[in-house]
Design an enzyme around this catalytic site. Structure first.
Site, PDB file in Angstrom:
ATOM      1  N   HIS A 157       0.820  -1.202   0.000  1.00 48.59           N
ATOM      2  CA  HIS A 157       0.000   0.000   0.000  1.00 48.59           C
ATOM      3  C   HIS A 157       0.860   1.261   0.000  1.00 48.59           C
ATOM      4  CE1 HIS A 157      -3.667   2.109   0.179  1.00 48.59           C
ATOM      5  NE2 HIS A 157      -4.330   1.317   1.003  1.00 48.59           N
ATOM      6  N   ASP A 371      -8.321 -12.214 -17.445  1.00 46.30           N
ATOM      7  CA  ASP A 371      -8.141 -13.537 -18.053  1.00 46.30           C
ATOM      8  C   ASP A 371      -6.660 -13.750 -18.363  1.00 46.30           C
ATOM      9  OD1 ASP A 371      -8.140 -15.839 -19.585  1.00 46.30           O
ATOM     10  OD2 ASP A 371      -9.646 -15.139 -21.009  1.00 46.30           O
TER      11      ASP A 371
END
Length: 442
Positions: A157, A371
């Site tokens: 982060h 994908d």
């Protein structure tokens, strides 16, 4: 769960960029917003059914590693290490790749996802201090007995918000498909717009109040989402969003649970994150890398307030934020404004007389389009659970509902999960296969 499930790590490797980082890119500046970000990892887990019968596990593993290496060349700071909370030494030290085997079928896990087991699909604990100086990126590929696959990603982060995490994973998947040049990350804009500061004493990030909590999954499907949006529609908000509708429901029921468990009413606030890339003047590219988020909060002094009123208050706060926040970021005292802004949030979060709730949404991020070459995910989720009074919202696979993980204190959750108003719209941890029957090759 009906069956005891185990996950066994079979290998752990360091993946380096396919090409060395040029000398002139060896030092990557963090932005001020990165410096003030919490020390933690942003997680994401994607689950893929076995749509590739006949393709060996090793072949898929090699494809993941090769494409990861190639993607790291374009996302070069991810292979480096943070130094002094000021810059990243882009030394090509590499990302961590972990591989594991699961002694179960994917369908067994997805029938009723277990939160404690879900965290095992991540390569590192979300709250690990490694996010400050250790690997910036870790991934874990877990293969099920049926050939199903879970890909867990942890992204420091200190470098990235949810938008950047999504950008990277999409780029990685595109590379795996052989179309990796479709995503061009912008690494320079954040630090130029929000220059880093060399704090004489390392300034802490927003200090999260860690407390024992219970995390549960709640899903509002498409039909009940339409009912909920109808309930919260008003003259002031004629077209509430899914996030507004669900946040109002969660907030209302959480306030009620807190009041009943403690026997007293408290001031309550809910905070929502906002992608500020489009708001900054001039706007930044959506591919800009960094913690380019702001937060607006809504406050109420009473529980039992109608959901449509909560939505109205949230919409008003969002409009005010959108109008005023960009102006605050343009002035000469921008540094002081940002630091005071983070200090105020941290102060509120630590107060015991205020119930502070955080709602983070990654809806409409296109996660279900990712994908790697073996089809799209059947389920995607962001497991949290380290902080109480936090809700993380994601799309359902049909894109018309919301799949949420909610963390509350044990006492509050015992009341919250039985709230009639909540259960009128939300199901508690339903099967991923409801309400639509999907592929059986799991």
């Amino acid at each position: 769960m009906a069956q005891v499930m185990n996950i066994e790590i079979t290998k752990k490797e360091i993946i380096k960029p396919s090409s060395p980082t040029p000398h002139y890119l060896k030092r990557f500046k963090l932005s001020l917003l990165d410096q003030l970000a919490p020390v933690a990892y942003g997680p994401l887990v994607l689950f893929y059914p076995n749509n590739v019968n006949g393709v060996a596990t090793e072949e898929r593993s090699q494809q993941l590693k090769k494409s990861l290496s190639e993607t790291l060349t374009r996302f070069y700071p991810l292979a480096g290490r943070i130094k002094d909370n000021i810059f990243i030494d882009c030394n090509d030290e590499g990302a961590i790749y972990v591989e594991a085997q699961v002694n179960s079928l994917l369908s067994t896990f997805l029938h009723q996802p277990d939160f404690d087991f879900l965290k095992l699909f991540l390569p590192i604990e979300v709250g690990s201090s490694e996010a400050a100086t250790g690997p910036l990126l870790l991934v874990k590929a877990s293969f099920f007995e049926c050939g199903g696959l879970a890909i867990g990603v942890c992204f420091s982060h200190k470098l990235a918000d949810a938008s950047t995490l999504g950008l990277f994973v999409k780029a990685w998947a595109a590379t795996s498909l052989g179309i990796g040049d479709t995503v061009v990350p912008d690494f320079s804009s954040a630090a130029i717009r929000f220059p880093p500061r060399d704090f004489s004493v390392q300034r802490p990030a927003v200090e999260m109040k860690i407390g024992k909590c219970v995390t549960r999954r709640f899903v509002i499907d498409g039909p009940r989402m339409r009912d909920l949006k109808a309930k919260v529609t008003s003259g002031s908000v004629e077209k509430p969003t899914r996030v507004e509708a669900v946040t109002s429901l969660i907030w209302s029921c959480a306030m009620n649970a807190s009041k009943l468990s403690s026997g007293a009413s408290k001031v309550s606030m809910v905070s929502q994150s906002v992608n500020i890339r489009k708001q900054i003047v001039p706007p930044l590219l959506q591919t800009s890398v960094g913690n380019l988020v702001g937060y607006y909060a809504v406050r109420t002094d009473e529980s039992g307030i109608e959901l449509k009123e909560l939505v109205s208050q949230m919409r008003k706060a969002m409009i005010e934020f959108n109008e005023n926040h960009p102006k605050r970021l343009k002035g000469e005292n921008m540094f002081e404004v940002i630091c005071e802004y983070f200090k105020e949030i941290g102060s509120i979060m630590r107060r015991d007389d205020i119930n502070f709730f955080i709602c983070t949404s990654v809806c409409n991020f296109g996660i279900y389009e990712i994908d790697f070459g073996w089809g799209k995910p059947i389920w995607a989720t962001i497991p949290g659970g380290t902080l109480k009074n936090v809700a993380t919202l994601m799309d359902t696979i049909e894109r018309d509902g919301v799949d949420a993980w909610i963390s509350l204190s044990e006492e509050d959750m015992a009341i919250f999960e039985r709230d009639p108003e909540l259960l009128a719209f939300a199901s508690v941890n339903p099967s991923v296969f409801e309400p639509v029957t999907r592929s059986s090759s799991l």
